[in-house]
Design a protein around this motif. Sequence first.
Motif, PDB file in Angstrom:
ATOM      1  N   UNK A  39       0.820  -1.209   0.000  1.00  0.00           N
ATOM      2  CA  UNK A  39       0.000   0.000   0.000  1.00  0.00           C
ATOM      3  C   UNK A  39       0.849   1.252   0.000  1.00  0.00           C
ATOM      4  N   UNK A  40       0.866   1.940  -1.122  1.00  0.00           N
ATOM      5  CA  UNK A  40       1.754   3.091  -1.286  1.00  0.00           C
ATOM      6  C   UNK A  40       1.386   4.244  -0.367  1.00  0.00           C
ATOM      7  N   UNK A  41       0.120   4.362  -0.002  1.00  0.00           N
ATOM      8  CA  UNK A  41      -0.330   5.486   0.828  1.00  0.00           C
ATOM      9  C   UNK A  41      -0.806   5.012   2.200  1.00  0.00           C
ATOM     10  N   UNK A  42      -0.176   3.967   2.698  1.00  0.00           N
ATOM     11  CA  UNK A  42      -0.564   3.395   3.988  1.00  0.00           C
ATOM     12  C   UNK A  42       0.141   4.059   5.164  1.00  0.00           C
ATOM     13  N   UNK A  43       1.106   4.934   4.888  1.00  0.00           N
ATOM     14  CA  UNK A  43       1.908   5.552   5.938  1.00  0.00           C
ATOM     15  C   UNK A  43       3.297   4.962   6.031  1.00  0.00           C
ATOM     16  N   UNK A  44       3.540   3.907   5.288  1.00  0.00           N
ATOM     17  CA  UNK A  44       4.852   3.273   5.228  1.00  0.00           C
ATOM     18  C   UNK A  44       5.807   4.123   4.379  1.00  0.00           C
ATOM     19  N   UNK A  45       7.086   3.867   4.503  1.00  0.00           N
ATOM     20  CA  UNK A  45       8.082   4.493   3.645  1.00  0.00           C
ATOM     21  C   UNK A  45       7.802   4.109   2.191  1.00  0.00           C
ATOM     22  N   UNK A 229      -6.516  -3.568   9.374  1.00  0.00           N
ATOM     23  CA  UNK A 229      -6.615  -2.188   9.837  1.00  0.00           C
ATOM     24  C   UNK A 229      -7.326  -2.119  11.188  1.00  0.00           C
ATOM     25  N   UNK A 230      -8.333  -2.958  11.379  1.00  0.00           N
ATOM     26  CA  UNK A 230      -9.042  -2.954  12.663  1.00  0.00           C
ATOM     27  C   UNK A 230      -8.149  -3.420  13.801  1.00  0.00           C
ATOM     28  N   UNK A 231      -7.240  -4.303  13.503  1.00  0.00           N
ATOM     29  CA  UNK A 231      -6.332  -4.815  14.533  1.00  0.00           C
ATOM     30  C   UNK A 231      -5.153  -3.880  14.765  1.00  0.00           C
ATOM     31  N   UNK A 232      -4.565  -3.356  13.701  1.00  0.00           N
ATOM     32  CA  UNK A 232      -3.295  -2.640  13.788  1.00  0.00           C
ATOM     33  C   UNK A 232      -3.403  -1.132  13.636  1.00  0.00           C
ATOM     34  N   UNK A 233      -4.554  -0.638  13.196  1.00  0.00           N
ATOM     35  CA  UNK A 233      -4.730   0.794  13.061  1.00  0.00           C
ATOM     36  C   UNK A 233      -3.859   1.403  11.972  1.00  0.00           C
ATOM     37  N   UNK A 234      -3.308   2.577  12.215  1.00  0.00           N
ATOM     38  CA  UNK A 234      -2.603   3.332  11.184  1.00  0.00           C
ATOM     39  C   UNK A 234      -1.310   2.669  10.720  1.00  0.00           C
ATOM     40  N   UNK A 235      -0.801   1.729  11.480  1.00  0.00           N
ATOM     41  CA  UNK A 235       0.412   1.028  11.050  1.00  0.00           C
ATOM     42  C   UNK A 235       0.089  -0.282  10.342  1.00  0.00           C
ATOM     43  N   UNK A 236      -1.087  -0.344   9.756  1.00  0.00           N
ATOM     44  CA  UNK A 236      -1.438  -1.531   8.991  1.00  0.00           C
ATOM     45  C   UNK A 236      -1.001  -1.367   7.542  1.00  0.00           C
ATOM     46  N   UNK A 237      -0.298  -2.369   7.030  1.00  0.00           N
ATOM     47  CA  UNK A 237       0.034  -2.387   5.611  1.00  0.00           C
ATOM     48  C   UNK A 237      -1.148  -2.883   4.800  1.00  0.00           C
ATOM     49  N   UNK A 238      -0.908  -3.228   3.552  1.00  0.00           N
ATOM     50  CA  UNK A 238      -1.962  -3.707   2.662  1.00  0.00           C
ATOM     51  C   UNK A 238      -1.462  -4.940   1.900  1.00  0.00           C
ATOM     52  N   UNK A 239      -2.352  -5.939   1.800  1.00  0.00           N
ATOM     53  CA  UNK A 239      -2.113  -7.061   0.902  1.00  0.00           C
ATOM     54  C   UNK A 239      -2.647  -6.690  -0.472  1.00  0.00           C
ATOM     55  N   UNK A 240      -2.147  -7.376  -1.489  1.00  0.00           N
ATOM     56  CA  UNK A 240      -2.675  -7.214  -2.843  1.00  0.00           C
ATOM     57  C   UNK A 240      -3.262  -8.545  -3.309  1.00  0.00           C
TER      58      UNK A 240
END
Length: 247
Positions: A39-45, A229-240
């Motif tokens: 997830x490019x806009x998930x908050x990750x680098x 996202x429900x478990x990890x909140x803003x530090x949740x990544x994304x699967x594709x």
Amino acid sequence: MSSERYLWADWPAPDGVKALVTSRNGGVSEAGFSSFNLGLYSGDDQESVRANRQLLQQDLDLTSSPLWLKQVHGIDVADTDVDGQEAEADASVSRKPGLACAVLTADCLPVLFCNQEGTVVAAAHAGWKGLVAGVLEATVRSMNVPADTIIAWFGPAISQHHFEIGPEVREQFLAEDMNCSEAFIPGKGDRWFADLYSLARRRLNRLGVSHVYGGEFCSYDQSDLFYSYRRDGKESGRMASLIWLEA
């Protein structure tokens, strides 16, 4: 190819149709995003995410980048033949070998589609908002083949016992399908627990899509495999979840 990165769809798709969902493992992202966040806009680098996306494309030997979407919980369907990267849509369709459809999730339900002849594939991002708005119906229409020739596969989503909603969400589903009440169980007070898999299956069945597979996952419970996202909140990544016709 790293086997820890991918779970291949278990369904009777025709030869030449490839479908999978990524796990959270085998990438370069760090901290809460560890490690294969796409997830490019998930908050990750963002450089880490781009590196993960490059690994994905190399692993799968795709002729071009998957069609990454700007997902907005709507019902628009992009076409890999004509739409460029970052199309604002929550589903995509492809008829050209090597051009992959992709949707990103971290509790919402990814649904992959193909027809029995193996000439068209599609992917849809179906959270509750997209489901009730009709994203699955829009995706099936975009395939432009008889519904009874379509096969669908459900990737990992949040399971019912973790997906608490308010009464207003349940009422939106009941307004369209009074018989879907079986997809909800009571919670505390006026809260309910919704079954995304059941709601999606009902909608597909009403369209005439009866060949539906998958649905055995829980993104919330299976923290070793999936983001939530429900478990990890803003530090949740994304699967594709991706599907394509083999080149």
